[in-house]
Design an enzyme around this catalytic site. Sequence first.
Site, PDB file in Angstrom:
ATOM      1  NE  ARG A  13      -1.584   2.729   2.510  1.00  0.00           N
ATOM      2  CZ  ARG A  13      -1.222   3.970   2.804  1.00  0.00           C
ATOM      3  NH1 ARG A  13      -1.196   4.914   1.874  1.00  0.00           N
ATOM      4  NH2 ARG A  13      -0.846   4.269   4.042  1.00  0.00           N
ATOM      5  CG  ASP A  14       3.120   4.486   2.934  1.00  0.00           C
ATOM      6  OD1 ASP A  14       3.516   5.135   1.958  1.00  0.00           O
ATOM      7  OD2 ASP A  14       3.150   4.931   4.084  1.00  0.00           O
ATOM      8  CG  HIS A 207       3.040   5.318   8.973  1.00  0.00           C
ATOM      9  ND1 HIS A 207       2.677   4.226   8.215  1.00  0.00           N
ATOM     10  CD2 HIS A 207       3.643   6.185   8.118  1.00  0.00           C
ATOM     11  CE1 HIS A 207       3.036   4.420   6.961  1.00  0.00           C
ATOM     12  NE2 HIS A 207       3.631   5.607   6.877  1.00  0.00           N
ATOM     13  CG  HIS A 209       7.766   8.011   6.243  1.00  0.00           C
ATOM     14  ND1 HIS A 209       7.587   8.118   4.883  1.00  0.00           N
ATOM     15  CD2 HIS A 209       6.617   7.485   6.711  1.00  0.00           C
ATOM     16  CE1 HIS A 209       6.382   7.685   4.539  1.00  0.00           C
ATOM     17  NE2 HIS A 209       5.771   7.296   5.645  1.00  0.00           N
ATOM     18  CB  CYS A 240       3.166  11.288   1.809  1.00  0.00           C
ATOM     19  SG  CYS A 240       1.698  12.305   1.541  1.00  0.00           S
ATOM     20  CG  ASN A 249       6.819   3.564   4.628  1.00  0.00           C
ATOM     21  OD1 ASN A 249       5.979   4.014   5.394  1.00  0.00           O
ATOM     22  ND2 ASN A 249       6.621   3.507   3.320  1.00  0.00           N
TER      23      ASN A 249
END
Length: 309
Positions: A13-14, A207, A209, A240, A249
């Site tokens: 996903r990310d 979450h 990074h 993002c 990430n």
Amino acid sequence: MNRQISLTEVVTRDGFQIEPGFIETEYKIDIIKRLIKTGIKRIEVTSFVHPKYVPQMRDAEAVFQGIAEDKPSDVKFISLALNERGIERAVAARTDEINFAFSASEAHNMKNTQRTVAESLKNIKTLVKSAERENVSVNVGIATSFGCPFEGMYQPEKVLNVVQKVIDMGISSVILADTTGMAHPKQVRETCQQVLDQFPQLNLQLHLHNTRGMGAANLLAGIDAGVTQFDSSVAGIGGCPFAPNASGNICTEDIVHMLHLMGYETNINIDPLLLIARELEIKLGRALPGQVMKAGKSTDLHSADWQPA
């Protein structure tokens, strides 16, 4: 201190969402199935969003259909949804949990959702009720929880005020996101400690990074504060699409390697995870941020006869 750490894998996903070329559905399905075999129990599979905005996620239903067979009962599949249609699609795909997200930053939230923060909170309140009617668990992610590239660094008080508004909706699971990797360990520790002190029943996740190289240090600061659940991505990919320079990430295999050396338990087998990361680098055709997949584990020894090439 709790020695058990839980990682939610977000690579499909990310991790994939900002890749310029479409990654075929079959590959996404295969990597998720292989990740499950490493021992990972939580996977953020995809986003149920309009393909106009995130073309990489246009195969969300197909990916869920491909991973449904033989799904272990202790593995949770998670998806991101932004509106009622997204919830309908996620529920139909039989997601276990839905993530909703907004930003603590007015500027970032407007770029990301075309809404003010107040408007996003009102929307999420409606979405949460819809998900609850479908008996689907909900997590609310707060982007730019530690700082925004448009508004600057944040003090813990700002985050506490936003978390309070989310909790007032009846939410018990919150993800604080360092969306552009601006946070530093002292800030993460102090913020998480204050959040957990004020809301002791909250299921708090981070979450993080690694945009500025502090991802692993920030994770350890979160652990010191009492957080035990973190998002991470194989090979450290992702970012993002609605913020400048929001790369990377924290890297799943690097974090697993570090935690195991420090005596923490993740129940994840790092060797097949490293293989997945190395193959992903070949798949994407460029060097990826992960370090252990390049250097090997600290416990990998070499012959004393080794000579430089």
